[in-house]
Structures are given as structure tokens and as C-alpha cells.
Scaffold this motif. Structure first.
Motif, PDB file in Angstrom:
ATOM      1  N   CYS A   1      63.591  27.848  11.546  1.00  9.86           N
ATOM      2  CA  CYS A   1      62.691  27.614  10.404  1.00  9.86           C
ATOM      3  C   CYS A   1      63.051  26.339   9.630  1.00  9.86           C
ATOM      4  CB  CYS A   1      62.763  28.782   9.421  1.00  9.86           C
ATOM      5  SG  CYS A   1      62.356  30.395  10.107  1.00  9.86           S
TER       6      CYS A   1
ATOM      7  N   CYS B   1      55.689  32.775  14.281  1.00  7.23           N
ATOM      8  CA  CYS B   1      56.880  33.244  13.561  1.00  7.23           C
ATOM      9  C   CYS B   1      57.128  34.729  13.831  1.00  7.23           C
ATOM     10  CB  CYS B   1      56.728  33.021  12.062  1.00  7.23           C
ATOM     11  SG  CYS B   1      56.415  31.316  11.621  1.00  7.23           S
TER      12      CYS B   1
ATOM     13  N   CYS C   1      60.526  24.521   6.798  1.00  2.00           N
ATOM     14  CA  CYS C   1      59.378  25.268   6.308  1.00  2.00           C
ATOM     15  C   CYS C   1      59.433  25.456   4.798  1.00  2.00           C
ATOM     16  CB  CYS C   1      59.335  26.633   6.988  1.00  2.00           C
ATOM     17  SG  CYS C   1      57.911  27.592   6.452  1.00  2.00           S
TER      18      CYS C   1
ATOM     19  N   CYS D   1      62.213  34.677   4.451  1.00  2.00           N
ATOM     20  CA  CYS D   1      60.911  34.014   4.489  1.00  2.00           C
ATOM     21  C   CYS D   1      60.080  34.507   3.312  1.00  2.00           C
ATOM     22  CB  CYS D   1      60.217  34.345   5.809  1.00  2.00           C
ATOM     23  SG  CYS D   1      58.519  33.756   5.882  1.00  2.00           S
TER      24      CYS D   1
HETATM   25  S1  SF4 Z   1      59.169  32.640   9.510  1.00  2.00           S
HETATM   26 FE1  SF4 Z   1      58.576  32.062   7.435  1.00  2.00          FE
HETATM   27  S2  SF4 Z   1      60.136  30.519   6.866  1.00  2.00           S
HETATM   28 FE2  SF4 Z   1      60.161  30.675   9.105  1.00  2.00          FE
HETATM   29  S3  SF4 Z   1      58.766  29.059   9.816  1.00  2.00           S
HETATM   30 FE3  SF4 Z   1      57.611  31.009   9.679  1.00  2.00          FE
HETATM   31  S4  SF4 Z   1      56.631  30.969   7.648  1.00  2.00           S
HETATM   32 FE4  SF4 Z   1      58.301  29.453   7.654  1.00  2.00          FE
END
Ligand code: SF4
Ligand code: SF4
Length: 180
Positions: free
Chosen positions: A15, A76, A57, A66
């Protein structure tokens, strides 16, 4: 908490812009909704439009949770790295997996430190993108031997990181942050 949950909370490398440049949305993902939730989704128009948002992210919290967990996009929800799968299958244990994450993080941190010493402070970009931009910059201007020496160290760190990523994290021919 399960061992895989403990691992991911200690990791976050999928991420934070270390392993990937961004997340591509898939059918069923609601780009407008994700945008409204604060993800900087861009849609690239073409024969087959593609929507994606960059990494690191914007939803990744300091504790590596997250912020949009319940609303996170399909990629994800479904991504499980090789290490995750190995831990889940009992092919490695949590302490060994955590040591591997710590080692990978140390190499990534070293690369980021070297980028800062090379006056790249674009922490909002993925590590791979920063490396490639620095490569382009120093190919265009080779006049500073100190910068070239730092870049040699950086290239070594990125090479080590690529090896770790391919051997222990990537599961297939993914579009990665550390691509050539
Ligand atoms: S899991 Fe959450 S923090 Fe990780 S890339 Fe996806 S949206 Fe972003
Ligand atoms: S890279 Fe693997 S272990 Fe790390 S957070 Fe992502 S899925 Fe979990």
C-alpha cells in the motif's frame, strides 16, 4: 487477530508505494465513490478506459491500517502476496515472516534515505517512480560525482529490493513499482 492480520499490520508494503505504483480499479469498483472518499482516482480515456489511484495510498494510516477498509477496491480485497500465502499455508511462521518484512522495510528505507540525500523529497510518489526519475535526471546530467556515487548506492538498494520483492512478495507478472 490472525497471524496474517498481524503480518499485514506490520507490513503495508503493498500500500505504501514500495511494491506498487498504484491500484487499478476493476469492474464493480465505484470510481466516483472512491474519489468522494478521498482517493485521487484518475480515469484515463481510451479504447478501454482505465481508472487508478497512485501509491503511497492516501487511505493508508500511520498504523498501517486502511482508512477505507470496508470500501477498498477489488484489487485491495483480493491481493495476497507470496509471503501472506506462505504464512496462511503454514509454510512459514509469523516470526520469520515479520523478520522478512523488517528486512525488506530496512532496504526500502535505505533507498528513501538515499533519494533524500539526492534532494528528491517527493515522498508522495512510489519508490520505483522516484528511482526511475532520478535515473533519468542523472543520465541527463553526469557532472556531479558525489551524486553519481549516491546513485550507485541507490541502484544497489533498489536491486536488493527487487530481488526480495520478486522472491518473496510478487505472485505473478504484476504491474509493479519496481519494474525496469
Ligand atoms: S488496502 Fe486501503 S490503504 Fe491499501 S492500497 Fe487499498 S485502499 Fe489504499
Ligand atoms: S505485502 Fe503482503 S504481507 Fe505486506 S501488507 Fe501486503 S499482503 Fe500483507
Amino acid at each position: 487477530m490472525t497471524p496474517t492480520e498481524q503480518l499485514c499490520l506490520a507490513c503495508g508494503l503493498c500500500c505504501d508505494g514500495t511494491l506498487f505504483d498504484g491500484v487499478q480499479l476493476e469492474p464493480g469498483d465505484d470510481a466516483a465513490h472512491l474519489k468522494a472518499l478521498g482517493l485521487p482516482v484518475t480515469t484515463y480515456r481510451g479504447r478501454k478506459p482505465v481508472s487508478r489511484f497512485p501509491q503511497p495510498c492516501a487511505a493508508l494510516c500511520a498504523d498501517r491500517t486502511c482508512r477505507l477498509y470496508a470500501d477498498r477496491p477489488k484489487q485491495c480485497r483480493t491481493f495476497e502476496c507470496k509471503l501472506f500465502k506462505q504464512l496462511h499455508a503454514g509454510e512459514t511462521d509469523l516470526p520469520a515472516a515479520l523478520r522478512l518484512v523488517a528486512k525488506t522495510r530496512r532496504v526500502a528505507d535505505q533507498a528513501r534515505r538515499l533519494l533524500r540525500r539526492l534532494k528528491d523529497i517527493e515522498e508522495q510518489r512510489s519508490l520505483g517512480e522516484r528511482f526511475h526519475r532520478m535515473d533519468d535526471r542523472l543520465r541527463a546530467d553526469t557532472s556531479d560525482p558525489a551524486a553519481l556515487a549516491l546513485f550507485a548506492d541507490l541502484s544497489l538498494a533498489i536491486h536488493r529490493l527487487k530481488l526480495l520483492a520478486h522472491e518473496r512478495f510478487y505472485t505473478r507478472a504484476e504491474k509493479t513499482s519496481l519494474a525496469e
